[in-house]
Scaffold this motif. Structure first.
Motif, short mmCIF file in Angstrom:
data_model
loop_
_atom_site.label_atom_id
_atom_site.label_comp_id
_atom_site.label_asym_id
_atom_site.label_seq_id
_atom_site.Cartn_x
_atom_site.Cartn_y
_atom_site.Cartn_z
N HIS A 1 11.78 6.80 -7.51
CA HIS A 1 12.38 5.27 -8.63
C HIS A 1 13.95 5.39 -8.91
O HIS A 1 14.01 6.59 -8.88
N SER B 1 1.00 -1.45 0.43
CA SER B 1 0.36 0.08 -0.11
C SER B 1 1.39 1.21 0.27
O SER B 1 0.29 2.21 0.32
N TYR C 1 11.16 2.86 -1.32
CA TYR C 1 9.83 3.07 -0.77
C TYR C 1 10.95 3.44 1.63
O TYR C 1 11.93 3.28 0.96
N ALA D 1 10.47 1.14 -7.71
CA ALA D 1 10.56 1.92 -6.50
C ALA D 1 11.25 2.14 -5.58
O ALA D 1 11.86 0.96 -5.49
N THR E 1 3.55 4.29 -0.97
CA THR E 1 3.55 4.48 -1.98
C THR E 1 4.88 5.26 -2.19
O THR E 1 5.74 5.48 -1.48
N ALA E 2 5.57 4.92 -3.90
CA ALA E 2 6.73 5.28 -4.08
C ALA E 2 7.82 6.56 -3.39
O ALA E 2 7.24 7.24 -3.98
#
Length: 433
Positions: free
Chosen positions: A389, A383, A403, A401, A385-386
């Motif tokens: 990237h 769930s 994190y 990605a 969001t990065a």
């Protein structure tokens, strides 16, 4: 400018699976047993082959790559090796002309002759045609061929007669005992029973025309005149690094880079349920095979409690690929069994039957590009969001990605720290990129 000379060959092939690593290991061990000083390099990003080649030659095996490592750094590594060795072997990656840059590009950049390994198990005279094509397509300086998986003396003779003006420098018979493989490559050397015996047997099976090999020219390497940066952004910092069978994918150059940046290194084993050392200012969790050890990791309560406490204290954690997998909520292994992990990253990692990502990538930072690669057989469903990237080197499209949860950064991206030590320090210390 200081220069050094050595006999150097780049061992390549038409494709993966031809036996480059086996042949390079056999050649290295054979030369070492003959009393020669041998250094081996691996082209491009790789973790497992260098471990095996290190066992074959007795010295650490570093990466060479015109993009990830860089031309000047690769030249400096070769010049240093030429000062210490009689023979330098460079194992290529994939096929000779595959990739941007390719193994052929590396050979041409430093004037290194190519030694082609060709699998002759299902052919004979056609080996000569393949050798001519490899030589002339680029072209490259093709010094000779080692024919692999030869069935008999007669088979070897047919291959030799088809070589025309390209020397058949050696043959390697079909191996009764081969080096085992799994996803991501060969099995880790420490997992192979009697590995040194196998390497000795391969060296004996390799029929090498020593006169032809000794006739190969010496290659000269000059030490590049580059500005030396004496910055130590990690001075006074202690970095705790996970190191065991589950976390084995780490470039030797990364460790050296951390030390040159001023860091003190301490190692611990999550598999042995060891806690993160209390003295650690930051934790580095490299890649590896956590999916093969998921049951043990799921039961390693001391390790999990300690990494949670380290993170709760606001101390930085950097985790890449397998290291990231160990910090998720759940890992689903190849048999479909789910195992609870440390739980710092919400979501589940699921192993796949096929490769899900491969190729060179870089992180764009305020200090410049931190280069590296990605290579994995799993997907991470989360769930989160990065935060940012990585970027694919080939087409500059969006890559892996990255994190971020508090002072934790995690990604499938494997960083090659020497490509930009200042950016590496930001990553390790949890600073803004």
């Amino acid at each position: 400018m200081v220069s050094h000379q050595a006999k150097v060959v780049l061992v390549s092939a038409i494709a993966s699976g031809q036996g480059k690593t086996t042949t390079t290991a056999a050649l290295a061990r054979k030369l070492v047993r003959s009393g020669q000083r041998v250094r081996v390099f691996k082209t491009g990003p790789d973790f497992i082959d260098p471990m095996l080649l290190e066992r074959a030659c007795g010295h650490a095996v570093l990466s060479l790559d015109l993009w990830m490592v860089g031309h000047a750094a690769s030249q400096a590594l070769l010049a240093q090796a030429a000062m210490e060795a009689d023979v330098i072997l460079i194992e290529g990656v994939m096929g000779l002309y595959d990739g941007q840059p390719s193994s052929a590009d590396l050979a041409r950049a430093f004037g290194v002759p190519v030694l082609a390994v060709l699998d002759a198990s299902a052919m004979a005279q056609t080996v000569g045609a393949l050798a001519l094509g490899l030589r002339d397509y680029g072209p490259v300086h093709l010094a000779g061929v080692i024919a692999n998986r030869i069935a008999s003396a007669g088979h070897a003779q047919m291959v030799a007669e088809a070589m025309r003006d390209i020397p058949l420098i050696g043959t390697l018979s079909r191996q009764e005992q081969t080096l085992p493989e799994r996803h991501l490559g060969l099995v880790l050397p420490d997992e192979v029973s009697q590995l040194d015996t196998i390497l000795d047997q391969l060296a004996e099976q390799l029929q090498l025309d020593m006169q032809a090999f000794e006739a190969l020219p010496l290659t000269t390497f000059s030490v590049p005149e580059t500005a030396i940066e004496n910055t130590t952004p990690l001075a006074g910092k202690t970095i705790a690094i996970a190191r065991d069978a589950a976390f084995a994918f780490i470039y030797p150059a990364n460790l050296l880079c951390l030390q040159q940046a001023g860091a003190s290194l301490v190692f611990f084993s999550p598999l042995a349920d060891q806690a993160v050392p209390d003295i650690a200012d930051a934790v580095y969790l490299p890649g590896g095979y956590p999916e093969l050890h998921a049951e043990r990791l799921s039961q390693a309560s001391t390790w999990k409690t300690s990494i949670l406490a380290h993170h709760a204290a606001g101390k930085p954690v950097y985790a890449e690929c397998g290291g990231m997998m160990a910090l998720t909520e759940t890992v689903c292994d190849q048999q479909g069994q789910s195992w609870p992990m440390a739980g710092l990253l919400p979501g589940t990692v699921t192993m796949q039957k096929r490769l899900t990502a491969l190729g060179p990538q870089y992180l764009s930072t305020s200090d410049g590009e931190l280069r590296g690669h990605t290579f994995h057989f799993s997907n991470f469903s989360t769930s989160l969001t990065a935060a940012t990237h990585a970027v694919k080197q080939r087409d500059t499209q969006q890559g892996e990605a990255v994190y971020q949860v508090g002072n934790l950064r995690a990604s499938y991206f494997h960083a090659y720290f020497p490509s930009h030590p200042a950016a590496m320090a930001r990553l390790l210390l949890g600073e803004a990129l």
